[in-house]
Design a protein around this motif. Structure first.
Motif, short mmCIF file in Angstrom:
data_model
loop_
_atom_site.label_atom_id
_atom_site.label_comp_id
_atom_site.label_asym_id
_atom_site.label_seq_id
_atom_site.Cartn_x
_atom_site.Cartn_y
_atom_site.Cartn_z
N ASN A 153 0.81 -1.28 -0.15
CA ASN A 153 -0.09 -0.04 0.01
C ASN A 153 0.92 1.40 -0.09
O ASN A 153 0.72 2.22 0.73
CB ASN A 153 -0.85 -0.09 1.12
N ASP A 154 1.97 1.31 -1.02
CA ASP A 154 2.66 2.57 -0.89
C ASP A 154 3.65 2.60 0.06
O ASP A 154 4.41 3.67 0.19
CB ASP A 154 1.84 3.80 -1.30
N PHE A 155 3.53 1.71 1.00
CA PHE A 155 4.57 1.62 2.17
C PHE A 155 5.78 0.94 1.89
O PHE A 155 5.62 -0.28 1.37
CB PHE A 155 4.09 1.39 3.40
N ASN A 156 7.12 1.39 2.15
CA ASN A 156 7.97 0.37 2.55
C ASN A 156 8.51 0.05 3.50
O ASN A 156 8.74 0.93 4.50
CB ASN A 156 9.21 1.05 1.61
N TYR A 157 8.70 -1.04 3.96
CA TYR A 157 9.08 -1.44 5.36
C TYR A 157 10.36 -2.42 5.44
O TYR A 157 10.53 -3.09 4.38
CB TYR A 157 7.85 -2.32 5.75
N HIS A 158 11.09 -2.29 6.15
CA HIS A 158 12.24 -3.33 6.67
C HIS A 158 12.32 -3.24 8.01
O HIS A 158 12.96 -2.23 8.62
CB HIS A 158 13.51 -2.62 5.84
N TYR A 159 12.40 -4.47 8.87
CA TYR A 159 12.47 -4.59 10.25
C TYR A 159 12.81 -5.83 10.40
O TYR A 159 12.81 -6.88 9.69
CB TYR A 159 11.00 -4.25 10.66
N THR A 160 13.45 -5.94 11.72
CA THR A 160 13.33 -7.59 12.18
C THR A 160 12.40 -7.64 13.42
O THR A 160 12.12 -7.09 14.27
CB THR A 160 14.82 -7.20 12.88
N LYS A 161 12.15 -8.76 13.18
CA LYS A 161 11.00 -9.32 14.12
C LYS A 161 11.81 -9.80 15.50
O LYS A 161 12.85 -10.28 15.18
CB LYS A 161 10.29 -10.73 13.55
N PRO A 162 11.21 -9.46 16.62
CA PRO A 162 12.10 -9.92 17.91
C PRO A 162 12.25 -11.28 17.95
O PRO A 162 13.47 -11.82 18.57
CB PRO A 162 11.34 -9.20 18.91
N SER A 163 11.43 -12.12 17.46
CA SER A 163 11.55 -13.41 17.44
C SER A 163 10.59 -13.91 16.45
O SER A 163 9.56 -13.53 16.18
CB SER A 163 11.47 -14.20 18.83
N PRO A 164 10.88 -15.22 15.60
CA PRO A 164 10.05 -15.72 14.78
C PRO A 164 8.86 -16.31 15.54
O PRO A 164 8.73 -17.01 16.34
CB PRO A 164 10.89 -16.90 14.20
N GLY A 165 7.51 -15.71 14.82
CA GLY A 165 6.43 -16.56 15.30
C GLY A 165 5.70 -15.66 16.65
O GLY A 165 4.74 -15.30 16.77
N THR A 166 6.66 -15.51 17.62
CA THR A 166 6.07 -15.00 19.09
C THR A 166 5.74 -13.44 18.74
O THR A 166 4.81 -13.00 19.19
CB THR A 166 7.20 -15.23 20.02
N TYR A 167 6.69 -12.78 18.26
CA TYR A 167 6.45 -11.43 18.04
C TYR A 167 6.80 -11.21 16.58
O TYR A 167 7.68 -10.76 16.02
CB TYR A 167 7.61 -10.55 19.00
N PRO A 168 5.82 -10.98 15.80
CA PRO A 168 5.83 -11.03 14.24
C PRO A 168 5.85 -9.59 13.81
O PRO A 168 6.01 -9.59 12.48
CB PRO A 168 4.65 -11.75 13.93
N PHE A 169 5.41 -8.60 14.54
CA PHE A 169 5.32 -7.18 13.96
C PHE A 169 6.70 -6.29 14.09
O PHE A 169 7.61 -6.63 14.96
CB PHE A 169 4.18 -6.35 14.58
N GLN A 170 6.54 -5.16 13.51
CA GLN A 170 7.55 -4.38 13.93
C GLN A 170 7.23 -3.40 15.11
O GLN A 170 6.33 -2.70 15.32
CB GLN A 170 7.90 -3.26 12.77
N GLU A 220 7.75 5.10 8.79
CA GLU A 220 7.30 5.23 7.59
C GLU A 220 5.54 5.63 7.70
O GLU A 220 5.11 6.37 6.85
CB GLU A 220 7.43 3.97 6.92
N MET A 221 5.09 5.20 8.75
CA MET A 221 3.74 5.52 8.84
C MET A 221 3.40 6.39 9.84
O MET A 221 1.95 6.78 10.51
CB MET A 221 2.64 4.14 9.32
N GLN A 222 4.10 7.52 10.14
CA GLN A 222 3.84 8.42 11.22
C GLN A 222 2.85 9.29 10.75
O GLN A 222 2.58 9.64 9.88
CB GLN A 222 5.28 9.30 11.49
N ARG A 223 1.92 9.45 11.93
CA ARG A 223 0.83 10.51 11.57
C ARG A 223 1.23 11.73 11.15
O ARG A 223 2.23 12.33 12.05
CB ARG A 223 -0.17 10.42 12.88
N PRO A 224 0.43 12.64 10.88
CA PRO A 224 0.69 14.09 10.53
C PRO A 224 0.85 14.78 11.98
O PRO A 224 1.76 15.76 11.92
CB PRO A 224 -0.51 14.67 9.88
#
Length: 441
Positions: free
Chosen positions: A38-55, A85-89
């Motif tokens: 959706n026009d956003f570029n993301y690049h991050y590391t999950k704190p752990s696979p599965g348990t914490y999947p988000f940025q 990247e998704m910071q609000r105005p």
């Protein structure tokens, strides 16, 4: 620090610095993810696979400290850009960025969204909560390792908006202290100092505590995360000692970034930092207990539970040396309640809520690498080199014994929680700090 294990230290093999660095690099890259949606570029590391999947906000900043310590500066820049990247105005940045996997993993995650975002889970979005605001230090670390002025100038407007949002929206009383509105915002979920405010008096955590915390998030959700209404209700308004210590450090980092960029705002951030430091000493410090306590409510009442953050504010330069010596001497060096083979426990061992083992209810006893990392820099700066070395050696022993885990039993070193957990990679930064200190001597 504990010396009870010195005999053991001479008998056991501890992983070499290079082995630990190689392991940390492997964990980071195993958990790394990037893409476009959706026009956003993301690049991050999950704190752990599965348990914490988000940025996650402060997790990303920890990754930046580890990446730069490993020489991966360009990768660290990508992480920072993705975080904003998704910071609000208005400047807000949530504690979780939902990129590739959009649906929250737990019911607590769902309640941490603004109500109208629940209806838009099909696209990238942020949570409505905060985490400790350590982004400026992470950005400054990138600059220190890259000398990339263009990076600073590109990111600084976003950082200014973010720290401006914090000052306008979470310093409810104008005293310079930021408030959190749920236990999850401290970054230390289920922290035992919040139990009195939650009216949980059973010591060891159980299902009742889960529901009491869930009720706080439900309360905020039903109010649409309207901050003035939440403050007025006074359900959970906490000024966390660690959160506000980190806030001061990052206001000072903002001043440094402004100076690097040749902008005049640096003095403004230093003035904010001084105000917050004064309020920390005035309201949080308890002379009799030689501890900095979290505060709650409109009247700044102390939450008198000895968690591992009672000594965090000693790192602030304006805290009187006498206060620092009393706090460190009583709790970290002489270890009143913190005497364990693998420091630093997240809760004093003689507190009723103390539980050193694996549990859903974390931060109530086990040792996390981040506490050792946080205190080591201060100890080196103040000349406590032996103690700084012991903290690092303890972390090395934990990783040698149990790998890169979320947290560890402070008595046995057994690993618990998530596996391949990236926070424990902060040991690399600890190794570099000690080596740099040796080179300067």
């Amino acid at each position: 620090m504990s010396t009870s294990g010195k005999k053991v230290l001479h008998e056991e093999r501890v992983l070499s610095d290079e082995e630990i660095k190689a392991g940390a690099r492997e964990v980071l890259y195993k958990n790394m993810i990037s893409g476009r949606r959706n026009d956003f570029n993301y690049h991050y590391t999950k704190p752990s696979p599965g348990t914490y999947p988000f940025q996650y906000f402060w997790d990303t900043c920890f990754h930046i400290f580890t990446l730069t310590a490993l020489g991966e500066v360009d990768m660290a820049k990508k992480h920072m850009h993705s975080l904003f990247e998704m910071q609000r105005p208005d400047g807000f940045v949530g504690h979780m960025n939902y990129w590739k996997r959009l649906w929250p993993a737990r019911i607590t995650d769902l309640l941490q969204l603004r109500p109208h975002d629940v209806l838009r889970l099909y696209r990238p979005h942020m949570s409505a909560l905060l985490q400790p605001p350590i982004a400026a230090q992470a950005a400054l670390r990138i600059y220190q390792h890259s000398q990339d002025l263009s990076f600073v100038k590109q990111l600084l407007p976003k950082l200014k908006k973010y720290y401006g949002w914090l000052a306008r929206n979470r310093d409810f009383e104008g005293e310079g202290l930021l408030s959190i509105i749920t236990p999850f915002e401290s970054g230390m979920d289920w922290k035992a100092s919040y139990d009195p405010l939650l009216k949980y008096d059973r010591g060891k955590a159980g299902p009742l505590l889960f529901w009491k915390v869930l009720q706080v998030d439900a309360h905020n959700f039903l109010k649409g995360y309207d901050l003035p209404a939440i403050y007025k209700s006074n359900r959970f308004i906490v000024k966390d000692a660690a959160f506000n210590t980190i806030y001061v450090q990052n206001l000072q980092a903002m001043a440094a970034l402004c100076n690097v960029a040749g902008e005049e705002d640096g003095l403004h951030f230093l003035e904010q930092a001084r105000q917050t430091e004064k309020s920390i000493v005035r309201y949080m410090y308890d002379e009799e207990d030689a501890a900095f306590y979290d505060l709650h409510g409109h009247q700044f009442e102390k939450l008198r539970v000895r968690t591992g953050t009672i000594f965090f504010p000693v790192v602030l330069k304006s805290v009187p040396d006498e206060v620092c010596r009393r706090v460190l001497g009583r709790h970290l060096l002489h270890q009143d309640g913190f005497h364990v083979p693998f420091p630093v426990p997240s809760l004093a061992v003689d507190e009723p809520a103390f539980n050193p083992d694996g549990s859903l209810y974390i931060w109530r006893g086990p040792t996390w690498v981040v506490f050792n990392w946080f205190m080591q820099g201060y100890l080196l700066e103040k000349g406590y080199r032996q103690q700084a070395e012991e903290l690092l050696l303890s972390v090395k022993r934990l990783i040698t014994k149990s790998g890169f885990r979320e947290y560890y039993n402070p008595f046995t070193g057994e690993g618990h929680g998530a596996r391949d957990f990236t926070w424990s990679g902060l040991v690399v930064d600890m190794i570099n700090r000690l080596q740099e200190g040796t080179q300067r001597m």
